[in-house]
Every structure is written in structure tokens, then in C-alpha cells.
Design a protein around this motif. Structure first.
Motif, PDB file in Angstrom:
ATOM      1  N   MET A   1      10.273  41.685  30.018  1.00 34.21           N
ATOM      2  CA  MET A   1       9.694  40.451  29.504  1.00 34.21           C
ATOM      3  C   MET A   1      10.648  39.835  28.473  1.00 34.21           C
ATOM      4  O   MET A   1      11.357  40.553  27.778  1.00 34.21           O
ATOM      5  CB  MET A   1       8.360  40.799  28.829  1.00 34.21           C
ATOM      6  N   ARG A   2      10.656  38.504  28.373  1.00 32.66           N
ATOM      7  CA  ARG A   2      11.500  37.844  27.366  1.00 32.66           C
ATOM      8  C   ARG A   2      10.717  37.755  26.056  1.00 32.66           C
ATOM      9  O   ARG A   2       9.606  37.220  26.038  1.00 32.66           O
ATOM     10  CB  ARG A   2      11.889  36.443  27.855  1.00 32.66           C
ATOM     11  N   ILE A   3      11.282  38.299  25.007  1.00 32.21           N
ATOM     12  CA  ILE A   3      10.574  38.303  23.714  1.00 32.21           C
ATOM     13  C   ILE A   3      11.472  37.711  22.626  1.00 32.21           C
ATOM     14  O   ILE A   3      12.652  38.068  22.509  1.00 32.21           O
ATOM     15  CB  ILE A   3      10.115  39.735  23.335  1.00 32.21           C
ATOM     16  N   GLY A   4      10.908  36.787  21.864  1.00 39.67           N
ATOM     17  CA  GLY A   4      11.620  36.197  20.729  1.00 39.67           C
ATOM     18  C   GLY A   4      11.105  36.842  19.455  1.00 39.67           C
ATOM     19  O   GLY A   4       9.894  36.877  19.217  1.00 39.67           O
ATOM     20  N   VAL A   5      12.010  37.353  18.665  1.00 38.15           N
ATOM     21  CA  VAL A   5      11.628  37.982  17.393  1.00 38.15           C
ATOM     22  C   VAL A   5      12.129  37.077  16.273  1.00 38.15           C
ATOM     23  O   VAL A   5      13.339  36.905  16.104  1.00 38.15           O
ATOM     24  CB  VAL A   5      12.245  39.394  17.264  1.00 38.15           C
ATOM     25  N   LEU A   6      11.204  36.480  15.522  1.00 35.76           N
ATOM     26  CA  LEU A   6      11.590  35.596  14.425  1.00 35.76           C
ATOM     27  C   LEU A   6      11.646  36.423  13.152  1.00 35.76           C
ATOM     28  O   LEU A   6      10.615  36.885  12.662  1.00 35.76           O
ATOM     29  CB  LEU A   6      10.573  34.455  14.276  1.00 35.76           C
ATOM     30  N   GLY A   7      12.843  36.645  12.642  1.00 34.15           N
ATOM     31  CA  GLY A   7      12.991  37.426  11.422  1.00 34.15           C
ATOM     32  C   GLY A   7      14.058  38.481  11.569  1.00 34.15           C
ATOM     33  O   GLY A   7      14.112  39.189  12.582  1.00 34.15           O
ATOM     34  N   THR A   8      14.878  38.592  10.516  1.00 35.48           N
ATOM     35  CA  THR A   8      16.035  39.498  10.549  1.00 35.48           C
ATOM     36  C   THR A   8      15.913  40.644   9.547  1.00 35.48           C
ATOM     37  O   THR A   8      16.866  41.377   9.333  1.00 35.48           O
ATOM     38  CB  THR A   8      17.317  38.704  10.215  1.00 35.48           C
ATOM     39  N   GLY A   9      14.731  40.767   8.902  1.00 34.11           N
ATOM     40  CA  GLY A   9      14.501  41.868   7.960  1.00 34.11           C
ATOM     41  C   GLY A   9      14.187  43.149   8.713  1.00 34.11           C
ATOM     42  O   GLY A   9      14.356  43.238   9.941  1.00 34.11           O
ATOM     43  N   ILE A  10      13.686  44.130   7.983  1.00 32.52           N
ATOM     44  CA  ILE A  10      13.409  45.445   8.592  1.00 32.52           C
ATOM     45  C   ILE A  10      12.365  45.329   9.709  1.00 32.52           C
ATOM     46  O   ILE A  10      12.447  46.032  10.723  1.00 32.52           O
ATOM     47  CB  ILE A  10      12.991  46.480   7.513  1.00 32.52           C
ATOM     48  N   GLU A  25      13.922  41.816  27.117  1.00 36.26           N
ATOM     49  CA  GLU A  25      15.088  40.976  26.840  1.00 36.26           C
ATOM     50  C   GLU A  25      14.808  40.255  25.514  1.00 36.26           C
ATOM     51  O   GLU A  25      13.927  39.390  25.458  1.00 36.26           O
ATOM     52  CB  GLU A  25      15.190  39.967  27.982  1.00 36.26           C
ATOM     53  N   VAL A  26      15.535  40.673  24.475  1.00 38.44           N
ATOM     54  CA  VAL A  26      15.159  40.257  23.124  1.00 38.44           C
ATOM     55  C   VAL A  26      16.177  39.305  22.502  1.00 38.44           C
ATOM     56  O   VAL A  26      17.383  39.569  22.516  1.00 38.44           O
ATOM     57  CB  VAL A  26      15.035  41.505  22.205  1.00 38.44           C
ATOM     58  N   VAL A  27      15.664  38.208  21.947  1.00 37.38           N
ATOM     59  CA  VAL A  27      16.489  37.304  21.150  1.00 37.38           C
ATOM     60  C   VAL A  27      15.882  37.261  19.752  1.00 37.38           C
ATOM     61  O   VAL A  27      14.673  37.122  19.590  1.00 37.38           O
ATOM     62  CB  VAL A  27      16.550  35.897  21.785  1.00 37.38           C
ATOM     63  N   ALA A  69      12.467  31.343  19.674  1.00 37.84           N
ATOM     64  CA  ALA A  69      11.081  31.023  20.053  1.00 37.84           C
ATOM     65  C   ALA A  69      11.034  30.483  21.481  1.00 37.84           C
ATOM     66  O   ALA A  69      10.149  30.846  22.264  1.00 37.84           O
ATOM     67  CB  ALA A  69      10.502  30.009  19.073  1.00 37.84           C
ATOM     68  N   LYS A  70      11.997  29.660  21.821  1.00 38.71           N
ATOM     69  CA  LYS A  70      12.042  29.094  23.178  1.00 38.71           C
ATOM     70  C   LYS A  70      12.226  30.198  24.218  1.00 38.71           C
ATOM     71  O   LYS A  70      11.600  30.188  25.285  1.00 38.71           O
ATOM     72  CB  LYS A  70      13.205  28.097  23.258  1.00 38.71           C
ATOM     73  N   HIS A  71      13.064  31.180  23.886  1.00 36.33           N
ATOM     74  CA  HIS A  71      13.342  32.297  24.801  1.00 36.33           C
ATOM     75  C   HIS A  71      12.080  33.122  25.088  1.00 36.33           C
ATOM     76  O   HIS A  71      11.870  33.606  26.203  1.00 36.33           O
ATOM     77  CB  HIS A  71      14.414  33.192  24.158  1.00 36.33           C
ATOM     78  N   GLY A  72      11.229  33.286  24.059  1.00 30.14           N
ATOM     79  CA  GLY A  72      10.150  34.257  24.167  1.00 30.14           C
ATOM     80  C   GLY A  72       8.984  33.816  25.038  1.00 30.14           C
ATOM     81  O   GLY A  72       8.465  32.719  24.868  1.00 30.14           O
TER      82      GLY A  72
END
Ligand SMILES: NC(=O)c1ccc[n+]([C@@H]2O[C@H](COP(=O)([O-])OP(=O)(O)OC[C@H]3O[C@@H](n4cnc5c(N)ncnc54)[C@H](OP(=O)(O)O)[C@@H]3O)[C@@H](O)[C@H]2O)c1
Length: 228
Positions: A1-10, A25-27, A69-72
Motif C-alpha cells: 500500500m502507498r503510505i504518506g508519513v507526515l513528520g520527520t521526528g521519532i 511504499e513509504v514517502v 500526502a498525495k502519495h498516500g
């Protein structure tokens, strides 16, 4: 599944790495890619520079919030609570429209030092504010009551015999999220109701932060005992 992860912290990093392990598939989204890549010191939480983390996790692609976000097909909101709405506006309403948004944010205000206070509580929650601001997105609040390593791998403690909650208005979105939680290893997911029920888990944070100070480890969680 395509998943968008918003955030670069832990939190963002933990979910991105775990989701890649699970075959997704993660962006990963950030405000400014070149600025985030130029940081070469550990952050205030002691996390290594993002560039180093990306070198160790080459399957995760770093993009602006909007592209992630578009990717997810599913979007994970792991943005700092104080700036969650701002970050989601950068992600773009059009890129969140109709999507399942897993909201892990907490309304923590560190401006007066430790322990932090809640900047929304009692009669409202950050989950509800996000749902009101993005009415066509399907917000599901979960996993905000434990540390990032446990969110993505609950079996690190007591073989996963502890609890997480789930709140949201859309039953189908909650089903999708429960499936993902089960893939992470969660066995005990309690559906506590619509998005207004996110007030409870968000208001758990004052005790969570005090327990962190007393137990001297973030590796703990709540377990409910009840008559069935
Ligand atoms: N740490 C935990 O174990 C834990 C546990 C449960 C819940 N949470 C919640 O999960 C969320 C993420 O926590 P975290 O510790 O991983 O990281 P964090 O430091 O709280 O947040 C990092 C993210 O917030 C973004 N951000 C910061 N200021 C911003 C602004 N003005 N506008 C837009 N975006 C902004 C950063 O963007 P850039 O990438 O551009 O820098 C970064 O991606 C928080 O809401 C936190 O309360 C954390």
C-alpha cells in the motif's frame, strides 16, 4: 500500500521504517527537504540527523508534506502538535480529501517547560480540530498514548498484552486502521467512539509525561483490566 508519513521526528521515522518492513511504499513529508537534509546535529530529542537515518532507510523517500500526502492512500500525521494544523495545510486539503488520516499528535505545550501542559482539552481535542479543519478527510486518532517504538511494535512489552484506543467518525476508516495496527502487532485495540472521544486519550498525556519522569524510561504503556 502507498503510505504518506507526515513528520520527520521519532514518530515519523518509526512508522516509516516499520511500514517499509511490512512491505509498504513509504514517502516521508517535511516542510523543506533541503533544509531537513542539511541538519547535521542530533535534534532536541537526541535523534540522529535525518540524512543519516535516510541513508540507513533507503526505501523511504523524503519529499515536501504535499507530495507525501498525495502519495498516500493512507496518511500518518506525525507532525508536532502545536503545528499540526499548519503542517496539514501545507500538505493540502486536496491531497487529504477522502483519505484515512491516522492522527498520532498530542496537544502538548512545552512553552512553560516540563512537564508540558495541554493547549486543548476537556471540551475539544486536537483530533476534532483536525477533523473540523479537513472535513472530507477521515481522521482516526490512535497510538498517541505510548512512545514511538511501542506504537509500531507493541510486542516489545509483555508480548503486546497492553492497550491502545481508536477514535473516529468513519467506521470503514477505523477498520482500515485496526488492520494496520494488527499488522504492527497490536492485539488490544479499543474503539472508544467518534472523533470527540479523542479528548480522553489526549488528556492521558499529563499522567504519561509524569510517569516518564518517575519510571525513567519511555518503554511503558497502559493495560486495562475489566470484566467481560
Ligand atoms: N515522541 C513520541 O514518542 C510521541 C508519542 C506519542 C505521540 N507523539 C506525537 O507525535 C507527533 C510527532 O512527535 P515527534 O516526537 O516525532 O516529533 P516532533 O518534534 O513533535 O514533530 C516533528 C515534526 O513536526 C514538524 N513541524 C515542526 N514545526 C512545524 C511547523 N511550524 N509547521 C509545520 N510542521 C512543523 C517538523 O517538520 P520538519 O520535518 O519540517 O522539521 C517535523 O516533521 C507529535 O504531535 C507528538 O506529540 C509523540
Amino acid at each position: 500500500m502507498r503510505i504518506g508519513v507526515l513528520g520527520t521526528g521519532i514518530v515519523g521515522r518509526s512508522h516509516a521504517a516499520r511500514l517499509v518492513d511490512l512491505g509498504h511504499e513509504v514517502v516521508m513529508g517535511t516542510r523543506d527537504v533541503s533544509r531537513s537534509l542539511s541538519v547535521n546535529t542530533v535534534d532536541y530529542m537526541g535523534n540522529p540527523p535525518l540524512r543519516e537515518w535516510l541513508d540507513r532507510n533507503p526505501q523511504v523517500r523524503l519529499t515536501p508534506f504535499s507530495e507525501a500526502a498525495k502519495h498516500g492512500e493512507i496518511v500518518i500525521n506525525a507532525i508536532n502538535g502545536m503545528h499540526a494544523l499548519e503542517g496539514l495545510h501545507l500538505a493540502g486539503n486536496e491531497n487529504l480529501d477522502g483519505k484515512v488520516i491516522i492522527d498520532i499528535t498530542n496537544p502538548l505545550d512545552f512553552s512553560r517547560g516540563m512537564p508540558p501542559s495541554l493547549f486543548i482539552s476537556n471540551t475539544d481535542s486536537l483530533g476534532e480540530q483536525i477533523q473540523r479543519s479537513f472535513p472530507s478527510a477521515r481522521i482516526v486518532k490512535t497510538l498517541n498514548t505510548m512512545s514511538a517504538p511501542l506504537q509500531v511494535n507493541p510486542r516489545l512489552l509483555m508480548d503486546g498484552d497492553h492497550h491502545t484506543f481508536i477514535s473516529g467518525n468513519d467506521p470503514e476508516a477505523k477498520r482500515v486502521v485496526v488492520q494496520l495496527l494488527e499488522d504492527y502487532g497490536w492485539r488490544n485495540v479499543i474503539d472508544i467512539g467518534d472523533i470527540a472521544s479523542a479528548r480522553g486519550p489526549e488528556m492521558v498525556l499529563p499522567i504519561w509525561t509524569r510517569l516518564l519522569g518517575v519510571l525513567k524510561t519511555p518503554m511503558f504503556n497502559f493495560k486495562l483490566v475489566y470484566e467481560r
